[in-house]
Design a protein around this motif. Structure first.
Motif, PDB file in Angstrom:
ATOM      1  N   ASP A 184       0.876  -1.343   0.044  1.00 58.95           N
ATOM      2  CA  ASP A 184       0.296   0.019  -0.058  1.00 58.95           C
ATOM      3  C   ASP A 184       0.615   1.224   0.127  1.00 58.95           C
ATOM      4  N   ASN A 185       2.165   1.035   0.641  1.00 61.30           N
ATOM      5  CA  ASN A 185       2.890   2.211   0.684  1.00 61.30           C
ATOM      6  C   ASN A 185       3.746   2.242  -0.479  1.00 61.30           C
ATOM      7  N   ASN A 186       3.831   1.418  -1.357  1.00 56.42           N
ATOM      8  CA  ASN A 186       4.543   1.293  -2.627  1.00 56.42           C
ATOM      9  C   ASN A 186       5.856   0.966  -2.193  1.00 56.42           C
ATOM     10  N   ASP A 187       6.077   0.366  -1.325  1.00 53.64           N
ATOM     11  CA  ASP A 187       7.662  -0.010  -0.758  1.00 53.64           C
ATOM     12  C   ASP A 187       7.674  -1.726  -1.235  1.00 53.64           C
ATOM     13  N   ILE A 188       7.753  -1.772  -2.664  1.00 54.12           N
ATOM     14  CA  ILE A 188       7.688  -3.103  -3.198  1.00 54.12           C
ATOM     15  C   ILE A 188       8.640  -4.024  -2.858  1.00 54.12           C
ATOM     16  N   GLU A 189       9.956  -3.825  -2.567  1.00 55.29           N
ATOM     17  CA  GLU A 189      10.943  -4.625  -2.131  1.00 55.29           C
ATOM     18  C   GLU A 189      10.711  -5.138  -0.788  1.00 55.29           C
ATOM     19  N   MET A 190      10.407  -4.414   0.099  1.00 57.84           N
ATOM     20  CA  MET A 190       9.829  -4.811   1.431  1.00 57.84           C
ATOM     21  C   MET A 190       8.493  -5.548   1.485  1.00 57.84           C
ATOM     22  N   ALA A 191       7.605  -5.300   0.607  1.00 59.68           N
ATOM     23  CA  ALA A 191       6.542  -6.180   0.342  1.00 59.68           C
ATOM     24  C   ALA A 191       6.903  -7.693  -0.303  1.00 59.68           C
ATOM     25  N   ILE A 192       7.831  -7.648  -1.106  1.00 58.17           N
ATOM     26  CA  ILE A 192       8.210  -8.958  -1.402  1.00 58.17           C
ATOM     27  C   ILE A 192       8.826  -9.765  -0.388  1.00 58.17           C
ATOM     28  N   ILE A 201      -0.698 -16.069  -2.277  1.00 58.77           N
ATOM     29  CA  ILE A 201       0.487 -15.386  -2.074  1.00 58.77           C
ATOM     30  C   ILE A 201       1.376 -15.238  -3.425  1.00 58.77           C
ATOM     31  N   ALA A 202       1.478 -16.414  -3.987  1.00 56.91           N
ATOM     32  CA  ALA A 202       2.157 -16.666  -5.239  1.00 56.91           C
ATOM     33  C   ALA A 202       1.663 -15.707  -6.321  1.00 56.91           C
ATOM     34  N   GLU A 203       0.225 -15.672  -6.505  1.00 57.75           N
ATOM     35  CA  GLU A 203      -0.262 -14.844  -7.624  1.00 57.75           C
ATOM     36  C   GLU A 203       0.179 -13.343  -7.369  1.00 57.75           C
ATOM     37  N   THR A 204       0.140 -12.898  -6.010  1.00 57.00           N
ATOM     38  CA  THR A 204       0.443 -11.569  -5.600  1.00 57.00           C
ATOM     39  C   THR A 204       2.236 -11.463  -6.034  1.00 57.00           C
TER      40      THR A 204
END
Length: 388
Positions: free
Chosen positions: A135-143, A165-168
């Motif tokens: 949601d905060n556009n922090d993709i590296e940490m989201a991954i 989760i795999a789809e995400t």
């Protein structure tokens, strides 16, 4: 505690244990653990109770004798987890350590009920964290957070959750790969495509979808090697080439994998010689390990074990041991289209990526106890000086 603080007691305990006075050392270690606990130093207390439990288990071979210390450690870690997730800024690496310790302890105690309960609970925590980072556009940490959620859902065989989760992860890694390509970071784009392939496999197994994405990763690793070469970076060139070789293998493009492997080995002999002539033994050793991987990938196992043995003589590295097993597993998975072996590879790489080489090595050993891999494992053990 008298004049001695828990830090002093811990140091004295280690000295006693290393000096052979194990019983006395363990008593001091227990006092140190209690001292840390009384002082509110829960992480140190959890660490020492865990250490005590594993030493008792190793010495007595009795899970029951180790149980009190290990349970004490687990519940202290659970308190630490509660504290960490209550912080405004969660340290995911610290949280990983705590969660890993809890699950490791319950696995050691063969407490499947608690293992399942907490793995599911931790998966939910990480999924929520991943969504927050996304949601905060922090993709590296989201991954990073979603990947832990994925592993824990897999552990308890929650199929619906881990496929969700795999789809995400496929979406996120796709965004990362495209972003890196646009910025010209080809090598890291290749890494993203490689990871993307593993989550495609979670949905479709070892089929054309996985193969096509792994082929994309391979082509980008190869492209990155050419860029490194044009910049005069032979170390970067060979590292990318070995990654390309194995990605092509997993994509079942055997001719391309073999051609790259042969060329890489030829370059590596020159690179190793150059490092040695400059007295850079550390880089020479790292490249010896890459040479081992390249040779294994083209089926020259005996020659590979010779270079592997030389690498270990220069540097006894647990990471090297894991990488050699991964090389053998990848070749076996590719030649036999084995999705179950790819599953093991992905688990090993997950722990390797988090620096948990002991766990990764344990998984690698177990994964190689298959027909078709046992003889290779025996040769690896012989190169390592281990005869069983």
């Amino acid at each position: 505690m008298g004049l001695e603080g828990p830090e002093d007691l811990e140091q004295l305990a280690i000295k006693k244990i290393n000096g052979g006075q194990v019983k006395e050392g363990l008593k001091l270690m227990l006092r140190a653990a209690k001292g840390y606990e009384e002082a509110g130093m829960s992480e140190d207390a959890a660490r020492l109770y865990k250490y005590l439990g594993y030493v008792l288990l190793e010495r007595t071979k009795s899970v029951e004798k180790a149980r009190p210390s290990l349970l004490k450690s687990a519940y202290l870690y659970l308190d630490l987890i509660d504290g960490e997730i209550s912080r405004p800024e969660v340290d995911v690496d610290v949280l990983d350590e705590y969660c890993f310790s809890v699950l490791e302890i319950f696995a050691t105690l063969d407490d499947r009920k608690s293992l399942t309960k907490y793995a599911e609970e931790f998966a939910g925590i990480y999924e929520d964290l991943g969504a927050s980072y996304q949601d905060n556009n922090d993709i590296e940490m989201a991954i990073k957070a979603y990947e832990s959620a994925y592993r824990y859902y897999k552990l308890v065989d929650n199929i619906e959750a881990y496929k969700r989760i795999a789809e995400t992860m496929i979406t996120l890694y796709g965004q990362v790969a495209e972003s890196r390509l646009e910025s010209g970071d080809i090598r890291r784009a290749a890494e993203a495509f490689y990871r993307l392939a593993s989550f495609i496999r979670a949905l479709f197994d070892y089929d054309i979808h996985f193969i096509e994405m792994m082929d994309t990763a391979a082509k980008n690793f190869e492209k990155a090697s050419k860029i490194a070469y044009s910049n005069g970076d032979l170390d970067g060139t060979t590292t990318c080439l070995v990654k390309a070789q194995y990605a092509y293998l997993l994509a079942r493009n055997f001719n391309r994998a073999k051609l790259i492997g042969l060329n890489t080995a030829r370059i590596l002999y020159q690179v190793i010689s150059a490092h040695r002539s400059r007295g850079d033994e550390d880089m020479a050793t790292e490249k010896l390990l890459e040479l081992t991987e390249a040779l294994m990938g083209i089926g020259k196992l005996d020659e590979a074990m010779g270079t592997y043995k030389s690498a270990l003589e220069a540097k006894s590295s647990m990471e090297f041991r894991v990488r050699v097993r991964l090389a053998a597993l990848k070749q076996f998975a590719a030649l036999n289209s084995r999705g179950d072996v790819l599953e093991d590879i992905e688990n090993i790489e997950y722990y390797t990526g988090r620096g948990k080489y002991t766990k990764a090595l344990e998984l690698g050993e177990n994964a190689m106890k298959r027909d078709g891999l046992v003889e290779i494992l025996e040769k690896i053990h012989a190169a390592e000086g281990v005869y069983r």
